[in-house]
Design a protein around this motif. Structure first.
Motif, PDB file in Angstrom:
ATOM      1  N   MET A   1     -41.439  -1.177   0.365  1.00 33.65           N
ATOM      2  CA  MET A   1     -41.311   0.242   0.659  1.00 33.65           C
ATOM      3  C   MET A   1     -40.239   0.264   1.745  1.00 33.65           C
TER       4      MET A   1
ATOM      5  N   ASN B   1     -35.154  15.566  -3.890  1.00 33.72           N
ATOM      6  CA  ASN B   1     -35.989  15.348  -2.724  1.00 33.72           C
ATOM      7  C   ASN B   1     -36.146  16.694  -2.025  1.00 33.72           C
TER       8      ASN B   1
ATOM      9  N   SER C   1     -41.908  -3.890   4.467  1.00 34.90           N
ATOM     10  CA  SER C   1     -41.571  -2.544   4.932  1.00 34.90           C
ATOM     11  C   SER C   1     -41.194  -2.623   6.410  1.00 34.90           C
TER      12      SER C   1
ATOM     13  N   LYS D   1     -32.457   9.003   6.424  1.00 33.22           N
ATOM     14  CA  LYS D   1     -33.491   8.469   5.531  1.00 33.22           C
ATOM     15  C   LYS D   1     -33.409   9.125   4.157  1.00 33.22           C
TER      16      LYS D   1
ATOM     17  N   CYS E   1     -47.146   7.415   0.343  1.00 34.71           N
ATOM     18  CA  CYS E   1     -46.664   6.178   0.958  1.00 34.71           C
ATOM     19  C   CYS E   1     -47.591   4.987   0.702  1.00 34.71           C
TER      20      CYS E   1
ATOM     21  N   GLU F   1     -32.711   7.343   0.533  1.00 36.15           N
ATOM     22  CA  GLU F   1     -33.653   7.479  -0.578  1.00 36.15           C
ATOM     23  C   GLU F   1     -32.966   7.975  -1.837  1.00 36.15           C
TER      24      GLU F   1
ATOM     25  N   ILE G   1     -46.413   2.023   7.709  1.00 38.70           N
ATOM     26  CA  ILE G   1     -46.693   1.586   6.341  1.00 38.70           C
ATOM     27  C   ILE G   1     -47.500   0.291   6.349  1.00 38.70           C
TER      28      ILE G   1
ATOM     29  N   ASP H   1     -43.266   6.397  -1.652  1.00 35.92           N
ATOM     30  CA  ASP H   1     -42.197   7.060  -0.927  1.00 35.92           C
ATOM     31  C   ASP H   1     -41.350   7.800  -1.957  1.00 35.92           C
ATOM     32  N   GLN H   2     -40.423   8.638  -1.502  1.00 43.40           N
ATOM     33  CA  GLN H   2     -39.734   9.521  -2.442  1.00 43.40           C
ATOM     34  C   GLN H   2     -39.046   8.805  -3.604  1.00 43.40           C
TER      35      GLN H   2
ATOM     36  N   HIS I   1     -46.221  12.809  -1.454  1.00 39.84           N
ATOM     37  CA  HIS I   1     -45.928  11.373  -1.571  1.00 39.84           C
ATOM     38  C   HIS I   1     -46.793  10.703  -0.511  1.00 39.84           C
TER      39      HIS I   1
END
Length: 393
Positions: free
Chosen positions: A97, A145, A73, A181, A275, A185, A19, A121-122, A273
């Motif tokens: 992020m 998701n 990030s 992850k 990012c 999220e 990122i 991101d999601q 997505h």
């Protein structure tokens, strides 16, 4: 905030993972922003940085001094929390992020400065999609998701192979694969938008039909009388996010005209997505409009606990929770498991007793080093207890 920011926005980056490196390459090409520096904990050159090496520094204060705003990030809640607090000392707004940090200390940090999770991101994508959906009059039931593959206990050999093949760190690939992850999220979007979960670890409806899976979760949410955060597992579906929603019955004919189906559930989704590509727009929305796209909420109800992937012995050290081989994360209700250890706090902790595979790790099970992140988490729990007492009275 706008008065304090220079005409050409000076943006600092904290973190040199995918990122951070990608965002740096975008920023040096923009006319309205300057890359003021990149904070890294790595030693020496980073050959795949993509921008000049002289942007790099290990001195956080050097970048804070030169910036109007920073983007964080790192995926390391303990480190990120310290850096973000320093940024607030400099009166700088922060874009993250970094859902890993948000779900542990984001609520505490949001009371100390300006902080928002970015689009891209999601969680950020779901928050942005939510704005559109609600403005069109839909009533969301599921914030979902899309997971293409899940293996809750992958082998180290497999993770090393995929890390090398995909160009990610070992811990990143492991946290993607074992679902940690994703759980983080979905916990963030739940806290940020005030959603519920149906069960610990979420449902994770497995399907080859994207729409069928989204509607199945909608049925569950409707039956439970909840608006939920969850996910589907589907190899055939796009790698994006979705919202399952209902609408007014007297508009069903019009929705059918626009190819939305017969109802009562409707599927709205973003099939991608991107990012770091989407971070600059979040920066501009924050600076120009004061928009907080998403944070972890004032009083979070959902956390992500650590579940042992295998039998663990007393005295052993868990070096890294998120993306490690010893534990994986599961979303859970804080009020049901108040003694759980957020997986983001598991860094160089020692086990006091034997832990069996499948057990949830609690604070009584570990010796944990002091950190600002740990202090923040204890503060969040203490505030929740105060609020419970106030309600009782």
């Amino acid at each position: 905030m706008r008065k304090a920011i220079s005409k050409k926005l000076k943006v600092g980056i904290v973190g040199t993972g995918g990122i951070g490196r990608g965002l740096a390459k975008l920023l040096v090409r923009r006319e309205d922003m300057l890359l003021s520096g990149i904070v890294t904990r790595r030693k020496g050159r980073i050959d795949d940085l993509g921008v000049r090496q002289d942007y790099l520094t290990t001195e956080v204060e050097k970048v804070l001094d030169a910036s109007d705003l920073i983007v964080v990030s790192t995926g390391d809640p303990i480190y990120s929390t310290e850096v973000i607090q320093k940024a607030f000392d400099y009166k700088l707004p922060v874009v993250t992020m970094d859902a890993d940090t948000q779900v542990v200390t984001g609520s505490w940090l949001s009371r100390r400065g300006v902080i928002t999770e970015a689009n891209g991101d999601q969680p950020g994508c779901l928050a942005a999609l939510n704005k559109e959906v609600v403005q069109m009059g839909f009533a969301p039931l599921v914030y979902g998701n899309i997971k293409g593959f899940l293996n809750q206990n992958p082998s180290l050999e497999d993770m090393l192979f995929w890390a090398q093949k995909q160009g990610y760190s070992l811990s990143s690939v492991t946290s993607f694969t074992d679902g940690t992850k994703l759980q983080i999220e979905q916990a963030l979007i739940a806290n940020g938008l005030g959603l519920d979960i149906v069960q610990q670890g979420l449902i994770g409806y497995e399907t080859s039909d994207f729409e069928k899976g989204a509607f199945a979760l909608g049925e569950i949410a409707h039956k439970e009388n909840k608006v939920i955060s969850d996910y589907i597992i589907s190899r055939e579906s796009p790698p994006g996010v979705f919202i399952t929603a209902s609408h007014q019955e007297d508009l069903a004919a019009e929705l059918r005209t626009y190819k939305m189906g017969d109802g009562p559930f409707y599927l709205l989704y973003k099939p991608m997505h991107l990012c770091f590509f989407e971070i600059p727009n979040t920066i501009l929305n924050l600076v120009n409009q004061g928009e907080i796209l998403l944070d972890n909420g004032e009083s979070p109800s959902i956390s992500v606990g650590a579940i042992a992937k295998k039998n663990l012995s007393a005295g052993s050290i868990i070096d890294k929770g998120i993306g490690g081989m010893e534990v994986r994360g599961e979303a859970l209700e804080i009020k049901v498991n108040p003694e759980h250890v957020p997986i983001g706090l598991l860094s160089k902790v020692q086990l006091k007793r034997n832990i069996e595979q499948g057990e949830l790790i609690t604070f009584d099970d570990i010796n944990i080093p002091d950190s600002l992140a740990l202090t923040a988490w204890k503060s969040i729990l203490a505030e929740k207890d105060v609020k419970k007492e106030s309600v009782r009275r």
